[in-house]
Design a protein around this motif. Structure first.
Motif, PDB file in Angstrom:
ATOM      1  N   UNK A 207      44.649  76.594 -28.624  1.00  0.00           N
ATOM      2  CA  UNK A 207      43.777  75.423 -28.782  1.00  0.00           C
ATOM      3  C   UNK A 207      42.568  75.782 -29.652  1.00  0.00           C
ATOM      4  N   UNK A 208      42.057  77.019 -29.508  1.00  0.00           N
ATOM      5  CA  UNK A 208      40.929  77.437 -30.356  1.00  0.00           C
ATOM      6  C   UNK A 208      41.388  77.580 -31.809  1.00  0.00           C
ATOM      7  N   UNK A 209      42.558  78.195 -32.014  1.00  0.00           N
ATOM      8  CA  UNK A 209      43.063  78.374 -33.384  1.00  0.00           C
ATOM      9  C   UNK A 209      43.319  77.027 -34.046  1.00  0.00           C
ATOM     10  N   UNK A 210      43.880  76.114 -33.280  1.00  0.00           N
ATOM     11  CA  UNK A 210      44.161  74.781 -33.822  1.00  0.00           C
ATOM     12  C   UNK A 210      42.872  74.083 -34.232  1.00  0.00           C
ATOM     13  N   UNK A 211      41.850  74.155 -33.377  1.00  0.00           N
ATOM     14  CA  UNK A 211      40.586  73.473 -33.709  1.00  0.00           C
ATOM     15  C   UNK A 211      39.912  74.140 -34.901  1.00  0.00           C
ATOM     16  N   UNK A 212      40.067  75.465 -35.045  1.00  0.00           N
ATOM     17  CA  UNK A 212      39.507  76.157 -36.221  1.00  0.00           C
ATOM     18  C   UNK A 212      40.186  75.663 -37.493  1.00  0.00           C
TER      19      UNK A 212
ATOM     20  N   UNK B  44      49.087  63.290 -34.916  1.00  0.00           N
ATOM     21  CA  UNK B  44      49.231  62.984 -33.488  1.00  0.00           C
ATOM     22  C   UNK B  44      50.671  62.845 -33.029  1.00  0.00           C
ATOM     23  N   UNK B  45      51.598  62.970 -33.975  1.00  0.00           N
ATOM     24  CA  UNK B  45      53.000  63.022 -33.608  1.00  0.00           C
ATOM     25  C   UNK B  45      53.561  64.336 -34.135  1.00  0.00           C
ATOM     26  N   UNK B  46      54.510  64.931 -33.418  1.00  0.00           N
ATOM     27  CA  UNK B  46      55.068  66.208 -33.901  1.00  0.00           C
ATOM     28  C   UNK B  46      55.747  66.022 -35.248  1.00  0.00           C
ATOM     29  N   UNK B  47      55.914  67.110 -35.977  1.00  0.00           N
ATOM     30  CA  UNK B  47      56.414  66.975 -37.341  1.00  0.00           C
ATOM     31  C   UNK B  47      57.836  66.425 -37.395  1.00  0.00           C
TER      32      UNK B  47
ATOM     33  N   UNK C  30      48.718  70.616 -34.922  1.00  0.00           N
ATOM     34  CA  UNK C  30      49.070  70.871 -33.515  1.00  0.00           C
ATOM     35  C   UNK C  30      50.494  71.372 -33.331  1.00  0.00           C
ATOM     36  N   UNK C  31      51.417  70.880 -34.187  1.00  0.00           N
ATOM     37  CA  UNK C  31      52.839  71.155 -33.980  1.00  0.00           C
ATOM     38  C   UNK C  31      53.198  72.639 -33.916  1.00  0.00           C
ATOM     39  N   UNK C  32      52.700  73.491 -34.857  1.00  0.00           N
ATOM     40  CA  UNK C  32      53.176  74.881 -34.865  1.00  0.00           C
ATOM     41  C   UNK C  32      52.944  75.594 -33.529  1.00  0.00           C
ATOM     42  N   UNK C  33      51.838  75.310 -32.880  1.00  0.00           N
ATOM     43  CA  UNK C  33      51.465  76.035 -31.665  1.00  0.00           C
ATOM     44  C   UNK C  33      52.409  75.688 -30.525  1.00  0.00           C
ATOM     45  N   UNK C  34      52.709  74.372 -30.398  1.00  0.00           N
ATOM     46  CA  UNK C  34      53.593  73.959 -29.316  1.00  0.00           C
ATOM     47  C   UNK C  34      55.037  74.354 -29.605  1.00  0.00           C
ATOM     48  N   UNK C  35      55.422  74.291 -30.860  1.00  0.00           N
ATOM     49  CA  UNK C  35      56.786  74.707 -31.197  1.00  0.00           C
ATOM     50  C   UNK C  35      56.987  76.177 -30.853  1.00  0.00           C
ATOM     51  N   UNK C  36      55.987  77.011 -31.179  1.00  0.00           N
ATOM     52  CA  UNK C  36      56.097  78.431 -30.836  1.00  0.00           C
ATOM     53  C   UNK C  36      56.063  78.626 -29.321  1.00  0.00           C
ATOM     54  N   UNK C  37      55.217  77.849 -28.659  1.00  0.00           N
ATOM     55  CA  UNK C  37      55.101  77.955 -27.195  1.00  0.00           C
ATOM     56  C   UNK C  37      56.429  77.651 -26.509  1.00  0.00           C
TER      57      UNK C  37
ATOM     58  N   UNK D 253      58.717  80.475 -35.132  1.00  0.00           N
ATOM     59  CA  UNK D 253      57.399  80.971 -35.527  1.00  0.00           C
ATOM     60  C   UNK D 253      57.033  80.620 -36.957  1.00  0.00           C
ATOM     61  N   UNK D 254      57.966  79.992 -37.701  1.00  0.00           N
ATOM     62  CA  UNK D 254      57.743  79.777 -39.134  1.00  0.00           C
ATOM     63  C   UNK D 254      56.490  78.952 -39.417  1.00  0.00           C
ATOM     64  N   UNK D 255      56.358  77.805 -38.697  1.00  0.00           N
ATOM     65  CA  UNK D 255      55.206  76.942 -38.984  1.00  0.00           C
ATOM     66  C   UNK D 255      53.901  77.611 -38.573  1.00  0.00           C
ATOM     67  N   UNK D 256      53.956  78.409 -37.508  1.00  0.00           N
ATOM     68  CA  UNK D 256      52.751  79.104 -37.063  1.00  0.00           C
ATOM     69  C   UNK D 256      52.295  80.084 -38.131  1.00  0.00           C
TER      70      UNK D 256
END
Lengths: 277, 269
Positions: free
Chosen positions: A168-173, A207-210, A231-238, A244-247
């Motif tokens: 969440x911190x990385x996303x907000x950065x 606000x919608x996933x990719x 937001x998408x990369x973080x949840x996809x990796x989670x 991990x590509x988008x991250x």
């Protein structure tokens, strides 16, 4: 004899230590806290505002989810965790930097930016990090409660729970970086309505996933104007550590956009005409 | 009627000045023209295409994919016609004591801000026309009919007036509150959700749908969108309800102004 045109001899914070920046940021926090505590009713109003915001958001997604098919990569619980993640990142973004983008328009149009440019700190630091929204500090409570609720429903493991705050911190950065770059263009347009419109629309897009988008829009908003990476990369990796590509792409683009932001800022300052002159 | 002519001249002069203010920054103006249609395609069109593909086509709450696109396009247009009106300047005028000048001008506070609202509507009609041409040209929505356009514009104007009166009331709260922007944002959030701006009201639970039609919110975007599509079941009833809310809000604003003026000291609040 005519004077040769040259760039203004601004400090740009080149000879200032990191500890100086840290002490200055601590002062920003103290000043903003003192200002916010002068209007105590604002804390209650902001809390109410965010409760309404969270409730309408959740209900909207629930309404749309009722009509979505079952052939999506995520379950409904994972989808709602994505929504909860967005709300938590929204809070972090609003608290630390959200107000700065609105204040920047006034700084440019009323000439207050001149004083910022003359200070011995990099102006990006002062422009985008000096406004901390203490009046929304209470809103961390519902934001955290929502993500805990939907995280439990999605049956997250302890590793996934541990990654959530970091992500969440990385996303907000990342969002702050993109927003700062877009907002810098106010120095060219002078008026902020159109620029803020672009920021909002990119946020709406994110606000919608990719996977909800297809074809050209998805490519443009992933590789060029990376709203899909908010937001998408973080949840996809989670949800899948192999995804991990988008991250990795978002980390790489961070560097590109950071360099772009500094370059755009120096070009903007060169053409900036102060309202105070 | 020299008195009426001179009053109309003041209105027209104020409207012209407000229109010049709104179009001063060219890049900003261009973004306002191009941005909504551009993002409509990228966000709404793609999103709903995915929803309908996931649903296997067909209809959702009575809307086919083309019907849903038409609905959202008209929501975009009616939103542009009402949403820009904001009471930022109004509440600042009160807090900074700038309304003193309006108390002695031969053109009062309400007249000045209403002229600004009318100027905004005129500029937005121009912007909406370009957005509409873009959407029709690229086949994103069905070509509108003339009766639909006229009815829709009428309802959109009423929706805009309703929103302006909401904003005016929120701005007048500056007589009592230090910050009014939170009240305005709260209104906007509630209105956005309850006006059918996010998803059509047909997708809402039946109990909520029936009670919403008595509130002012659907008349901001849902009814104007339906008017453009010539799909309002009982236009006279809708007109009656929106007229009631306009009169009620106008009365509330007059009352708030009279109460606020008792507190006003002319030195800023």
């Amino acid at each position: 004899m005519a004077l040769e045109a040259r760039d203004a001899p601004l400090h740009w914070g080149r000879h200032v230590s990191f500890s100086h920046y840290a002490r200055t940021y601590a002062e920003f926090i103290k000043v903003n806290a003192a200002k916010a505590l002068g209007f105590r009713a604002n804390f209650i109003l902001m809390f109410l505002l965010d409760i309404v915001f969270y409730a309408t958001n959740i209900w909207t997604y629930e309404l749309v989810m009722q009509n979505l098919g079952t052939n999506l990569p995520w379950t409904k619980e994972q989808f709602m965790l994505y929504v909860a993640f967005i709300m938590l990142v929204d809070w972090i973004h609003t608290f630390f930097v959200g107000s700065a983008f609105w204040q920047f328009t006034g700084m440019v149009r009323q000439g207050q930016l001149d004083y910022v440019l003359l200070r011995p700190l990099h102006p990006l630091f002062t422009c985008f990090l000096s406004f901390v929204r203490f009046d929304c500090i209470l809103n961390i409570i519902p934001a955290t409660a929502i993500i805990i609720y939907y995280g439990s429903k999605a049956h997250l493991t302890w590793e996934q729970w541990a990654l959530l705050p970091l992500f969440s911190i990385l996303s907000s950065l990342f969002i702050a970086l993109i927003d700062s770059t877009i907002t810098t263009m106010i120095m060219w347009t002078q008026e902020g309505i159109g620029i803020h419109f672009i920021r909002f629309q990119m946020n709406h897009f994110a606000r919608w996933p990719d996977f909800m988008y297809r074809g050209l829009p998805r490519k443009i908003f992933t590789y060029i104007v990376p709203a899909c990476l908010y937001f998408t990369p973080y949840l996809r990796f989670l949800f899948d550590y192999n995804d991990w590509y988008l991250l990795a792409l978002s980390f790489g683009l961070c560097g590109v956009w950071l360099a772009g932001l500094f370059k755009l800022w120096s070009l903007s300052v060169r053409q900036y005409e102060s309202a105070s002159s | 009627m020299p008195g009426l002519n001179s009053n109309l001249a003041k209105w027209w002069a104020t409207i012209k000045v407000a229109m010049v203010n709104l179009t001063t920054y060219r890049m900003n103006f261009v973004l306002q023209i191009l941005g909504p249609a551009f993002f409509f395609y990228f966000i709404k069109y793609n999103l709903w295409r995915t929803v309908y593909e996931g649903h296997g086509g067909g209809s959702l709450s009575g809307y086919t994919f083309q019907g849903m696109m038409d609905y959202h396009a008209w929501i975009l247009v009616s939103g542009m016609l009402y949403k820009g009106s904001s009471s930022n300047n109004l509440s600042e005028d009160i807090r900074m004591g700038r309304i003193s000048t309006y108390l002695i001008y031969p053109f009062n506070f309400w007249e000045f801000h209403t002229s600004s609202f009318l100027a905004f509507e005129l500029v937005q009609i121009f912007i909406c026309s370009i957005t509409l041409v873009f959407l029709v040209f690229f086949g994103l929505i069905s070509t509108p009919s003339i009766p639909g356009l006229m009815l829709g514009l009428g309802f959109s104007f009423l929706g805009g007036l309703l929103w302006y009166l909401f904003q005016y009331a929120a701005g007048l709260l500056a007589f009592w509150l230090e910050e009014t922007w939170m009240i305005r944002v709260l209104f906007e959030l509630i209105a956005q959700f309850m006006s059918g701006g996010v998803v059509p009201l047909e997708m809402y639970p039946a109990w909520l749908k029936s009670s919403l039609h008595l509130t002012p919110f659907p008349y901001l975007t849902y009814y104007p969108a339906k008017a453009f599509m010539l799909q309002i079941e009982d236009p006279l009833r809708a007109l009656g309800i929106v007229a009631f809310w306009i009169v009620a809000l106008f009365g509330l604003n007059q009352w708030l102004w009279r109460r606020g003026m008792r507190l006003y000291t002319g030195a800023g609040m």
